[in-house]
Design a protein around this motif. Structure first.
Motif, mmCIF file in Angstrom:
data_model
loop_
_atom_site.group_PDB
_atom_site.id
_atom_site.type_symbol
_atom_site.label_atom_id
_atom_site.label_comp_id
_atom_site.label_asym_id
_atom_site.label_seq_id
_atom_site.Cartn_x
_atom_site.Cartn_y
_atom_site.Cartn_z
ATOM 1 N N ASP A 42 0.845 -1.186 0.000
ATOM 2 C CA ASP A 42 0.000 0.000 0.000
ATOM 3 C C ASP A 42 0.880 1.235 0.000
ATOM 4 O O ASP A 42 1.789 1.361 0.821
ATOM 5 N N ARG A 43 0.642 2.160 -0.913
ATOM 6 C CA ARG A 43 1.444 3.380 -1.004
ATOM 7 C C ARG A 43 0.923 4.486 -0.095
ATOM 8 O O ARG A 43 1.613 5.454 0.169
ATOM 9 N N ASP A 44 -0.301 4.379 0.367
ATOM 10 C CA ASP A 44 -0.918 5.447 1.156
ATOM 11 C C ASP A 44 -1.272 4.925 2.545
ATOM 12 O O ASP A 44 -2.407 4.530 2.805
ATOM 13 N N ILE A 45 -0.296 4.889 3.444
ATOM 14 C CA ILE A 45 -0.523 4.405 4.804
ATOM 15 C C ILE A 45 -0.654 5.622 5.709
ATOM 16 O O ILE A 45 0.309 6.353 5.921
ATOM 17 N N THR A 46 -1.849 5.836 6.216
ATOM 18 C CA THR A 46 -2.100 7.028 7.034
ATOM 19 C C THR A 46 -2.848 6.669 8.310
ATOM 20 O O THR A 46 -3.978 6.195 8.255
ATOM 21 N N PRO A 47 -2.238 6.890 9.470
ATOM 22 C CA PRO A 47 -2.931 6.662 10.742
ATOM 23 C C PRO A 47 -3.640 7.939 11.203
ATOM 24 O O PRO A 47 -3.059 8.776 11.879
ATOM 25 N N ASP A 48 -4.885 8.121 10.816
ATOM 26 C CA ASP A 48 -5.632 9.325 11.183
ATOM 27 C C ASP A 48 -6.300 9.213 12.551
ATOM 28 O O ASP A 48 -6.451 10.204 13.251
ATOM 29 N N VAL A 49 -6.725 8.019 12.934
ATOM 30 C CA VAL A 49 -7.427 7.821 14.203
ATOM 31 C C VAL A 49 -6.399 7.563 15.290
ATOM 32 O O VAL A 49 -5.625 6.609 15.217
ATOM 33 N N THR A 50 -6.371 8.404 16.325
ATOM 34 C CA THR A 50 -5.374 8.270 17.382
ATOM 35 C C THR A 50 -5.985 8.055 18.765
ATOM 36 O O THR A 50 -5.277 7.708 19.696
ATOM 37 N N GLU A 51 -7.290 8.235 18.907
ATOM 38 C CA GLU A 51 -7.885 8.062 20.231
ATOM 39 C C GLU A 51 -8.094 6.584 20.551
ATOM 40 O O GLU A 51 -8.298 5.760 19.660
ATOM 41 N N ARG A 52 -8.029 6.256 21.844
ATOM 42 C CA ARG A 52 -8.216 4.882 22.305
ATOM 43 C C ARG A 52 -9.613 4.403 21.931
ATOM 44 O O ARG A 52 -10.597 5.123 22.096
ATOM 45 N N ASN A 53 -9.688 3.184 21.407
ATOM 46 C CA ASN A 53 -10.938 2.568 20.950
ATOM 47 C C ASN A 53 -11.634 3.408 19.880
ATOM 48 O O ASN A 53 -12.855 3.399 19.764
ATOM 49 N N GLY A 54 -10.843 4.146 19.113
ATOM 50 C CA GLY A 54 -11.394 4.952 18.031
ATOM 51 C C GLY A 54 -11.778 4.094 16.841
ATOM 52 O O GLY A 54 -11.629 2.873 16.834
#
Length: 83
Positions: A42-54
């Motif tokens: 995958d060329r587009d790896i983005t972790p946007d969700v950072t809250e616990r149990n998000g």
């Protein structure tokens, strides 16, 4: 790793029409553990969700569902490592 040969997994992709990255995986198990290995191209790896149990299902992630009782799939474990 377990003493059994690696088995293929069943792949279900729900990607809302977006391009689906090429994904391969292996699973091994024994009386003590389940070992999983995934490879995702995958060329587009983005972790946007950072809250616990998000809502991490919206991020780049892999999901593994395990059903303890094959005769009753109403209860399961969901493992979801993210990028």
């Amino acid at each position: 790793m377990g003493s059994r040969d690696a088995v293929p997994y069943r792949q279900i992709l729900l990607h809302d029409g977006e391009p689906t990255p090429r994904t391969t995986g292996r699973a091994l198990d024994d009386d003590q553990a389940i070992d999983l290995q995934f490879h995702v191209e995958d060329r587009d790896i983005t972790p946007d969700v950072t809250e616990r149990n998000g809502s991490t299902y919206r991020d780049s992630s892999i999901e593994f569902f395990a059903v303890p009782d094959p005769d009753d799939d109403s209860e399961y474990f969901n493992f979801k490592p993210t990028c």
